[in-house]
Each structure stands twice: as structure tokens, then as C-alpha cells.
Design a protein around this motif. Structure first.
Motif, PDB file in Angstrom:
ATOM      1  N   PRO A  28      -0.748 -10.105 144.545  1.00 36.86           N
ATOM      2  CA  PRO A  28      -0.270  -8.737 144.355  1.00 36.86           C
ATOM      3  C   PRO A  28      -1.341  -7.856 143.739  1.00 36.86           C
ATOM      4  N   LYS A  29      -1.441  -6.644 144.332  1.00 36.02           N
ATOM      5  CA  LYS A  29      -2.462  -5.717 143.827  1.00 36.02           C
ATOM      6  C   LYS A  29      -1.880  -4.942 142.661  1.00 36.02           C
ATOM      7  N   ALA A  30      -2.181  -5.379 141.482  1.00 41.99           N
ATOM      8  CA  ALA A  30      -1.620  -4.721 140.322  1.00 41.99           C
ATOM      9  C   ALA A  30      -2.582  -3.680 139.789  1.00 41.99           C
ATOM     10  N   ALA A  31      -1.994  -2.551 139.405  1.00 41.90           N
ATOM     11  CA  ALA A  31      -2.812  -1.610 138.661  1.00 41.90           C
ATOM     12  C   ALA A  31      -2.909  -2.214 137.267  1.00 41.90           C
ATOM     13  N   SER A  33      -3.519  -1.267 134.594  1.00 46.68           N
ATOM     14  CA  SER A  33      -3.150  -0.448 133.440  1.00 46.68           C
ATOM     15  C   SER A  33      -1.648  -0.454 133.173  1.00 46.68           C
ATOM     16  N   ALA A  34      -0.807  -0.826 134.178  1.00 39.58           N
ATOM     17  CA  ALA A  34       0.644  -0.762 133.984  1.00 39.58           C
ATOM     18  C   ALA A  34       1.064  -1.715 132.874  1.00 39.58           C
ATOM     19  N   ALA A  35       1.718  -1.171 131.844  1.00 40.43           N
ATOM     20  CA  ALA A  35       2.059  -1.948 130.661  1.00 40.43           C
ATOM     21  C   ALA A  35       3.055  -3.042 130.987  1.00 40.43           C
ATOM     22  N   GLN A  36       2.777  -4.262 130.502  1.00 43.01           N
ATOM     23  CA  GLN A  36       3.681  -5.384 130.759  1.00 43.01           C
ATOM     24  C   GLN A  36       4.317  -5.895 129.481  1.00 43.01           C
ATOM     25  N   ASP A  37       3.565  -5.943 128.395  1.00 46.21           N
ATOM     26  CA  ASP A  37       4.074  -6.545 127.166  1.00 46.21           C
ATOM     27  C   ASP A  37       4.786  -5.545 126.259  1.00 46.21           C
ATOM     28  N   GLY A  38       4.394  -4.306 126.331  1.00 46.14           N
ATOM     29  CA  GLY A  38       5.006  -3.296 125.477  1.00 46.14           C
ATOM     30  C   GLY A  38       4.522  -1.922 125.872  1.00 46.14           C
ATOM     31  N   ASP A  50      -3.974  12.697 139.747  1.00 48.71           N
ATOM     32  CA  ASP A  50      -3.019  11.677 140.200  1.00 48.71           C
ATOM     33  C   ASP A  50      -2.703  11.889 141.673  1.00 48.71           C
ATOM     34  N   ALA A  51      -2.849  10.825 142.461  1.00 46.72           N
ATOM     35  CA  ALA A  51      -2.624  10.950 143.903  1.00 46.72           C
ATOM     36  C   ALA A  51      -1.139  10.886 144.256  1.00 46.72           C
ATOM     37  N   ILE A  52      -0.394  10.107 143.497  1.00 46.18           N
ATOM     38  CA  ILE A  52       1.035   9.929 143.815  1.00 46.18           C
ATOM     39  C   ILE A  52       1.852  10.851 142.901  1.00 46.18           C
TER      40      ILE A  52
ATOM     41  N   THR B  32      -0.007   4.389 129.625  1.00 36.65           N
ATOM     42  CA  THR B  32      -0.656   3.960 130.873  1.00 36.65           C
ATOM     43  C   THR B  32       0.053   4.468 132.126  1.00 36.65           C
ATOM     44  N   MET B  33       1.341   4.785 132.012  1.00 39.49           N
ATOM     45  CA  MET B  33       2.095   5.145 133.229  1.00 39.49           C
ATOM     46  C   MET B  33       2.473   6.623 133.300  1.00 39.49           C
ATOM     47  N   LYS B 100       4.271   4.162 141.848  1.00 35.85           N
ATOM     48  CA  LYS B 100       3.282   4.847 141.008  1.00 35.85           C
ATOM     49  C   LYS B 100       2.545   3.851 140.090  1.00 35.85           C
ATOM     50  N   ALA B 101       3.331   2.967 139.475  1.00 35.45           N
ATOM     51  CA  ALA B 101       2.734   2.073 138.478  1.00 35.45           C
ATOM     52  C   ALA B 101       1.914   0.952 139.110  1.00 35.45           C
ATOM     53  N   LEU B 164       4.240  -8.980 137.872  1.00 29.76           N
ATOM     54  CA  LEU B 164       3.739  -7.626 137.605  1.00 29.76           C
ATOM     55  C   LEU B 164       4.717  -6.856 136.721  1.00 29.76           C
ATOM     56  N   PRO B 166       7.203  -5.525 133.860  1.00 25.74           N
ATOM     57  CA  PRO B 166       7.180  -5.582 132.391  1.00 25.74           C
ATOM     58  C   PRO B 166       8.064  -6.717 131.862  1.00 25.74           C
ATOM     59  N   SER B 169       9.897  -8.428 126.371  1.00 26.27           N
ATOM     60  CA  SER B 169       9.471  -7.977 125.039  1.00 26.27           C
ATOM     61  C   SER B 169       9.425  -6.455 124.936  1.00 26.27           C
ATOM     62  N   VAL B 170       9.467  -5.762 126.059  1.00 32.73           N
ATOM     63  CA  VAL B 170       9.332  -4.297 126.054  1.00 32.73           C
ATOM     64  C   VAL B 170      10.462  -3.640 125.255  1.00 32.73           C
ATOM     65  N   THR B 173      10.525  -4.097 121.365  1.00 29.81           N
ATOM     66  CA  THR B 173       9.355  -3.525 120.681  1.00 29.81           C
ATOM     67  C   THR B 173       9.161  -2.037 121.011  1.00 29.81           C
TER      68      THR B 173
END
Lengths: 99, 219
Positions: A28-31, A33-38, A50-52, B32-33, B100-101, B164, B166, B169-170, B173
Motif C-alpha cells: 500500500p502506498k501510504a502517505a 505523514s498520515a498520523a497513525q499513533d496519535g 494541495d492537489a486534492i 499532518t492531515m 486525501k490522507a 495504514l 490510525p 491509541s488515537v 490520547t
């Protein structure tokens, strides 16, 4: 035993195919920068260039939610009203001796 | 009781849904988003209430399977139908956010895929109820149990597999500025879901009464 022997090539084929399928699946092509943990809040809104168009996506999402939720509520209420009417008709018919 | 309070509670729920976007607009942007992260405030509460609806349907169905109580069947149907409605919201708003993300509409990621599977299970439940013929209520109740059993897998999928999406934990926190609007939306979704389950269960009760009337009239 014969059945078992006959099944061996099938099992091998299935394993090979599943291996191939998982190997072919593109990563998967992940950006990155997209936050995953918090999430981290910021004051400045959107990065320039921003293009989109995010506003359109957000507006569609919120509009869709409103339409689906309240549309469903309206659908249940109207189905309930229809059943109530039908109960009334059948009750009257039963009371008048099925005529 | 429900008939008296229902209109008032619907007005409260509608007011909460009308006010929520203002709270969400006031909330800070995620670093970031940016703007698109604001889908989170409705997407996640819809997911949470979808889990709840799946549990309601599963527990109702389990009680129905073991006791054959008609009320339990009604709760099972109401929960399943709401799980499908909320699942649709989750599965549509998620890709709008992902576009977008992540740069793509859809990824066969563990969380996305398991949510889709769970949604399909509850769709199967409704199709069984609609077209299964006599006895399909019991078969559908068993399907609802599978749907409910899927919930923990969907929830923990983001922590167990590489994904991919989130992680769980989001929500615990969440920073202060994001927390208020989020929990406000959760309450709004809980309220509307409770109302929807109640009114859908009432519809099923009236349908059962109608069936009994038809049987009595010999039609």
C-alpha cells in the motif's frame, strides 16, 4: 489413503496460488505523514498547493451522514405508519367477521 | 414512554447534529492531515455505534436462540439493520478521508477489510430475514452471532496487523481541543442510535402483531 494422495497436488496448488497472490499484492502506498499513533493539533490549516480538495470531501462526508441517518429514521417511521394503518384495516375486518 | 419522549429526543439529536459542525470547525487542525481529518469526528463515532449495534443484535439474537423470546428477536433485527446503516456511513466516509490522507479511495487493509466483512455479515442477516422463508429468523440469529464475534477482530486489527489505518491509541490520547467535539459527536450518535433501535424494534413488534392478526383472520 488414495484420497489423501489425490488431495496432495490440490493442497500444493492452493498453497502456491495463495503464495503467488500475496506476493503479487502491491504494497500500500501510504502517505508517510498520515498520523497513525496519535493526532497533533496545529493552528495553521492546510498546506499550500494541495492537489486534492479536502473541503469537498469533508462536505460530502457530512452531507452523506445527515442524509443516511435522518433518511433511515424517516424510513422506519413511515414503515411503522404503514403497518399501523394495515393493522387498523385488518382489525376492522376481523371484528366484522372477516368480510 | 417512547411515544411521549420520542419527538423531543429526535429534536435534541437533530440539534446536536446541527451544532456539531460548529464545534468541529472550531477544533484545531491536525498537523499532518489538515482539514480532511475533520471527517474523524463523525467517522469514528459512527464506527463505535456500529460496534454497539452489532453487540445489541448479537446479544438479542443469542437470547432469542436460547429462549425464543419475541422481544429478543426484535432487538436482534433492530441492531442488525442499524449496524448496516452505520456501517455504510463508516465505509463511505472512510474512503473520503483516505483519498486525501493516503492518496487512494480504498486499500485492502486489515481494518478496512474486516469492517467490510462485518458489514456484509449484517447484510446477509437482513437478506436472510427478508428472503429466507420460514425458520430464517433462527438462521439469521446465528449469523448475527458471527457478526458480533467479528467486532473484536475489527477493533484490534489496527494494533495486531500492519496497517495504514490510525490505531486505537488515537482516541484515548486525543489532545484537549480535539477531545470535546469528538465526545460530543459520540453522544449525538449514541442518542440517535438508541432512538433508531427503539423505533425499529417497535416496528418489528407491530409487524409481529399484524402477522398474528392475519393468522387470526385466516388470510
Amino acid at each position: 489413503m488414495k484420497t489423501l494422495k489425490a488431495m496432495v497436488p490440490v493442497i500444493v496448488a492452493v498453497l502456491l496460488l495463495s503464495g503467488l497472490a500475496s506476493a503479487q499484492q502491491p504494497a500500500p502506498k501510504a502517505a508517510p505523514s498520515a498520523a497513525q499513533d496519535g493526532f497533533v493539533p496545529v493552528d495553521s490549516p492546510i498546506a499550500p498547493g494541495d492537489a486534492i480538495p479536502a473541503p469537498r470531501l469533508v462536505a460530502i462526508a457530512y452531507g452523506f451522514i445527515w442524509v443516511v441517518l435522518f433518511g433511515y429514521l424517516w424510513s422506519v417511521r413511515s414503515r411503522l405508519a404503514r403497518v399501523e394503518r394495515e393493522i387498523e384495516v385488518v382489525s376492522r375486518r376481523v371484528a366484522s367477521g372477516g368480510k | 414512554m417512547l411515544k411521549k419522549t420520542f419527538p423531543g429526543l429526535v429534536v435534541v439529536a437533530a440539534a446536536m447534529f446541527a451544532y456539531a459542525p460548529f464545534m468541529i470547525l472550531d477544533a484545531p487542525y491536525e498537523s499532518t492531515m489538515g482539514l480532511v481529518q475533520k471527517i474523524f469526528y463523525f467517522h469514528v463515532p459512527a464506527g463505535m455505534t456500529m460496534f454497539l449495534a452489532a453487540f445489541v443484535s448479537g446479544v438479542g439474537s443469542a437470547v432469542f436462540l436460547f429462549t425464543r423470546k419475541a422481544w429478543a428477536d426484535r432487538v436482534g433485527v433492530a441492531g442488525a439493520e442499524l449496524a448496516v446503516v452505520l456501517g455504510l456511513i463508516v465505509l463511505v466516509t472512510g474512503p473520503l478521508w483516505a483519498r486525501k490522507a493516503w492518496g487512494v479511495w480504498w486499500v485492502w487493509d486489515p481494518r478496512v477489510t474486516s469492517t467490510f466483512v462485518m458489514w456484509m455479515i449484517f447484510n446477509a442477516y437482513l437478506l436472510l430475514r427478508r428472503y429466507g422463508g420460514p425458520g430464517s429468523d433462527k438462521l439469521a440469529a446465528a449469523v448475527a452471532l458471527f457478526g458480533m464475534a467479528n467486532v473484536p477482530f475489527v477493533y484490534w486489527s489496527v494494533n495486531v496487523w500492519r496497517t495504514l489505518h490510525p490505531k486505537t491509541s488515537v482516541v484515548p490520547t486525543l489532545p484537549a481541543g480535539l477531545r470535546g467535539p469528538f465526545w460530543f459527536c459520540v453522544v449525538a450518535f449514541l442518542l440517535i442510535s438508541t432512538l433508531l433501535i427503539a423505533v425499529r424494534a417497535e416496528l418489528e413488534k407491530r409487524r409481529q402483531e399484524l402477522d398474528a392478526l392475519y393468522l387470526a383472520s385466516g388470510e
